[in-house]
Design an enzyme around this catalytic site. Structure first.
Site, PDB file in Angstrom:
ATOM      1  N   ASP A 142       0.809  -1.217   0.000  1.00 61.03           N
ATOM      2  CA  ASP A 142       0.000   0.000   0.000  1.00 61.03           C
ATOM      3  C   ASP A 142       0.849   1.276   0.000  1.00 61.03           C
ATOM      4  OD1 ASP A 142      -2.630  -0.804  -0.280  1.00 61.03           O
ATOM      5  OD2 ASP A 142      -2.953  -1.107   1.877  1.00 61.03           O
ATOM      6  N   HIS A 178     -11.294   7.166   4.799  1.00 58.39           N
ATOM      7  CA  HIS A 178     -10.338   8.280   4.876  1.00 58.39           C
ATOM      8  C   HIS A 178     -11.066   9.541   4.407  1.00 58.39           C
ATOM      9  CE1 HIS A 178      -6.374   5.784   4.406  1.00 58.39           C
ATOM     10  NE2 HIS A 178      -6.446   6.265   5.638  1.00 58.39           N
ATOM     11  N   CYS A 208      -5.207   9.642  -3.373  1.00 58.94           N
ATOM     12  CA  CYS A 208      -4.437   8.796  -2.443  1.00 58.94           C
ATOM     13  C   CYS A 208      -3.061   8.461  -2.979  1.00 58.94           C
ATOM     14  CB  CYS A 208      -5.086   7.444  -2.205  1.00 58.94           C
ATOM     15  SG  CYS A 208      -6.784   7.419  -1.889  1.00 58.94           S
TER      16      CYS A 208
HETATM   17  N1  ARG Z   1      -5.447   0.028   1.027  1.00 61.16           N
HETATM   18  C1  ARG Z   1      -5.126   1.308   1.529  1.00 61.16           C
HETATM   19  C2  ARG Z   1      -5.623   1.427   2.975  1.00 61.16           C
HETATM   20  O1  ARG Z   1      -6.656   0.880   3.258  1.00 61.16           O
HETATM   21  C3  ARG Z   1      -5.719   2.390   0.689  1.00 61.16           C
HETATM   22  C4  ARG Z   1      -5.333   3.751   1.141  1.00 61.16           C
HETATM   23  C5  ARG Z   1      -5.966   4.823   0.343  1.00 61.16           C
HETATM   24  N2  ARG Z   1      -5.492   6.075   0.771  1.00 61.16           N
HETATM   25  C6  ARG Z   1      -6.221   7.151   0.976  1.00 61.16           C
HETATM   26  N3  ARG Z   1      -5.636   8.252   1.332  1.00 61.16           N
HETATM   27  N4  ARG Z   1      -7.500   7.132   0.876  1.00 61.16           N
HETATM   28  O2  ARG Z   1      -4.996   2.013   3.799  1.00 61.16           O
END
Ligand code: ARG
Length: 704
Positions: free
Chosen positions: A65, A168, A264
């Protein structure tokens, strides 16, 4: 002079969906194509390079990630707050991001361990640099926000996320140039939506609908008047264009599988700062202690859920686990909320669960004078069924007349301070009422593991089986006898169903044999009881044969009319008009009763109180000092009675409708038992068992 815009990215060399830490990842483990991911990431990179300087942090094997550089940290000026990931799956990224910040000349700030904050994924600057929007609820803790305010010297506006698909802030919220804001309102709680609306004028709010939101339209990179995103509907494009933006779509479907998209995959490392701004945040906290069988009764669970659901955030500062079955645990919990009002609402509910202030933060209760009779000052503490104490002049005073949904009125007399539960309508001018949350505690009897689990297994079955009913009946019979024999008080509240189901003779028996010290009901139970005793029918149905008799529909009116002629039920009994039944036994045995009227009453009987305030008062008077209450098939009267009754009074609720039983038994107190069964049957079993208890055992014959 404007500095070039710089953006940090991380190539997807090791990108994959390896685990599930958000709802998007579910079902997608190893389902993304490496080739397509590289191509899509390249597409985004290509576009951004034309509008900004893109820097790269080296990807690391084992940290799939890491492509989502928005989560590296939060940058403002030459300061960077490095992330503390909530999930262990991503915590290994922290040192790599920290190293990058250090190597690139940022002053790095690190939050305390165990205080999650996921960087620019959860903290977005207003594009004019006026303030920082910070999300909490899933990945970042509210308690991190004051640090951001202090370190970055900026005002922080805390927003609570409530939909786990938008875990998020940057998945549902995107500040744009010119003071615009593109966002998906349902992802936020009520208060957060109000804050947003207060800060961003309506004409600057670009509301995104769900279909766009789930395509990650809010996860947009905004540089100047360009907005880059995975996909937008025509209507969203039109809105953005009308606001002066150029929409660039670039497919990022491989990253959607991990719950991310354009924004992201980037971290802007040059952010505008308004030199006028200074540190500010509205986060408030309070620490409470809880004591009891916290784990095995689920009390700590309930407390933490309640904080979360109430829009707050918590840190367990200390937890001393009682090691033995009987030993008590103690926890110290720090509760934070975005505003004082929210904090007070949460803490008030925790007080109801038995939480207390730590000794060092104990304060007197806040007392506010009543300015209008029958009306409480705002923000008054709403009472519960639990014994409550308030602190006045440093001393704890027990509140009298405990009941639910009242206010605590305090008066000071020459004998000292008197605190009483009062209904709003009874508040008097000049009297003082407890407001706010300080100096209040409820005294909860520690629930033991045993009582709790037997109650659960009983309630959870929904409908009680026959054997179960017998077990409860045995228990109730035992208690009724104990209460009678020690001169205690059992009050019954009963509905007309008791009569229709043939329960009258059994209830009469209970009264005659001294098991009942008070009866509460409506007009109907008395009417049908009298109809049955005089005419042998209940609502016109022959109680022996179970068939409707001719002209029976007027029987109950005849009964009412007769009693009205005599002026009262007691007079009719004295006159020999009524010779059996529940009301007859009450009169003959001097058991007081109160009948509370309602809009649908026929008659009513002369005894029925049609003034409801008077009836409520009479009910609560009759309930004073009760040890147990039998609630027999009457929802309305039972709820009314439940509200007037403090904890510690054993309540048994019998109804054929499970919903009624659950509603009444679910007072969060171990003293209530629900039985889903026919009330006539219940009463007959109860009488049989009591009768058996009274029959003396045969004298044992001495052996030897
Ligand atoms: N798989 C990652 C997580 O769950 C995705 C992150 C996405 N990042 C964001 N800033 N929305 O942490």
């Amino acid at each position: 002079m404007t500095e070039p815009i710089r953006i940090l990215m991380c190539a997807p060399d090791h990108y994959d969906v390896d685990y599930v830490i958000n709802p998007w990842m579910e079902g997608n483990i190893h389902k993304s194509s490496q080739e397509r991911a590289v191509e899509q990431w390249g597409g985004l990179h290509q576009i951004l390079k034309q509008h900004a300087t893109v820097e790269l942090v080296p990807p690391q094997k084992g940290w799939p990630d890491m492509v989502f550089t928005a989560n590296a940290g939060l940058v403002l000026g030459d300061k960077a707050v490095v992330s503390r990931f909530y999930h262990p799956e991503r915590q290994g990224e922290e040192p790599y991001f920290k190293a990058w910040f250090e190597e690139n000349g940022f002053q790095v700030f690190e939050l305390p361990k165990d205080l999650p904050f996921e960087g620019a994924g959860d903290a977005l600057l207003d594009r004019e640099g006026r303030w920082l929007w910070a999300g909490y609820g899933f990945r970042s803790e509210l308690d991190a926000h004051p640090y951001l305010a202090k370190w970055l010297d900026i005002e922080v506006l805390s927003l609570q996320l409530v939909d786990d698909r938008f875990y998020h802030l940057d998945t549902c919220f995107c500040p744009l140039q010119g003071g615009y804001l593109m966002y998906y309102p349902p992802a936020f709680d009520f208060y957060s939506n109000r804050i947003i609306e207060m800060r961003v004028p309506e004409e600057k709010r670009i509301v995104v609908e769900e279909p766009d939101a789930v395509n990650f339209a809010c996860n947009t990179v905004n540089v100047g008047n360009i907005v880059v995103m995975n996909k937008a509907s025509n209507s969203l494009k039109a809105k953005l264009e009308a606001a002066g933006f150029t929409v660039l779509e670039t497919p990022l479907t491989e990253f959607l599988k991990a719950g991310g998209a354009a924004k992201c995959l980037t971290l802007r490392t040059t952010e505008p700062i308004d030199p006028q701004v200074s540190a500010n945040d509205s986060v408030v906290s309070q620490t409470v202690t809880m004591r009891g069988h916290l784990l095995d009764t689920g009390l700590i669970d309930r407390a933490l859920d309640l904080i979360q659901e109430g829009g707050g955030s918590f840190q367990v500062l200390r937890f001393d686990l009682g090691k033995q079955r009987q030993s008590i645990s103690t926890a110290e919990i720090r509760v934070s909320a975005a505003f004082q009002g929210i904090l007070e609402e949460i803490v008030a509910q925790l007080i109801d669960l038995g939480a207390e202030a730590r000794p060092q933060d104990e304060k007197d209760a806040t007392l506010t004078p009543v300015e209008m009779a029958g009306v409480s000052p705002d923000d008054f503490y709403v009472t519960t069924i639990y014994p409550t104490e308030i602190r006045v002049h440093g001393d704890w005073v027990r509140v009298q007349g405990q009941r639910m949904d009242g206010a605590i009125a305090v008066s000071e007399t020459s004998d000292g301070v008197v605190a009483r539960c009062k209904l709003l309508r009874d508040l008097e001018l000049g009297e003082k009422v407890v407001t706010g949350i300080s100096g209040i505690r409820t005294v909860r009897k520690p629930e033991s593991r045993e009582t709790r689990s037997s109650e659960f297994s009983f309630m959870s079955s929904g409908v009680s089986s026959e054997r179960r009913v017998e077990l409860v009946v045995d228990q109730v019979a035992w208690e009724l006898r104990q209460i009678r024999d020690r001169g205690g008080k059992t009050v019954v509240t009963a509905g007309p169903v008791v009569i229709h189901t043939g329960g009258a003779e059994h209830l009469s028996w209970l009264i005659r044999n001294g098991y009942i010290q008070g009866l509460l009901g409506g007009n109907a139970i008395a009417v049908h009881d009298i109809e049955q005793s005089m005419l042998g029918t209940s609502l016109g149905v022959d109680m022996k044969r179970g068939v409707a008799v001719r002209g029976g529909h007027r029987h109950h009116l005849n009964a009412i009319n007769l009693i009205r002629r005599h002026g009262s039920i007691a007079n009719a009994v004295e006159a020999g008009i009524i010779t059996s039944g529940v009301m007859y036994e009450c009169v003959k045995n001097g058991v007081p009763f109160v009948l509370a009227g309602s809009i649908r009453d026929d008659g009513p009987l002369p005894d029925t109180m049609m003034d409801l305030i008077e009836a409520q008062t009479a009910y609560s008077k009759l309930l004073e000092g009760a040890d147990s209450i039998l609630m027999l098939s009457t929802m309305l009267h039972s709820i009314g009675v439940g509200n007037m009754t403090p904890s510690g009074v054993k309540m048994v609720c019998v109804d054929i409708n499970p919903a009624v039983v659950t509603k009444l038994s679910d007072r969060g107190s171990v003293e209530s038992t629900g039985v889903v069964t026919d009330v006539g049957l219940f009463l007959s079993l109860l009488v049989k068992q009591l009768d058996r208890l009274t029959t003396p055992y045969p004298t044992p014959v001495a052996t030897r």
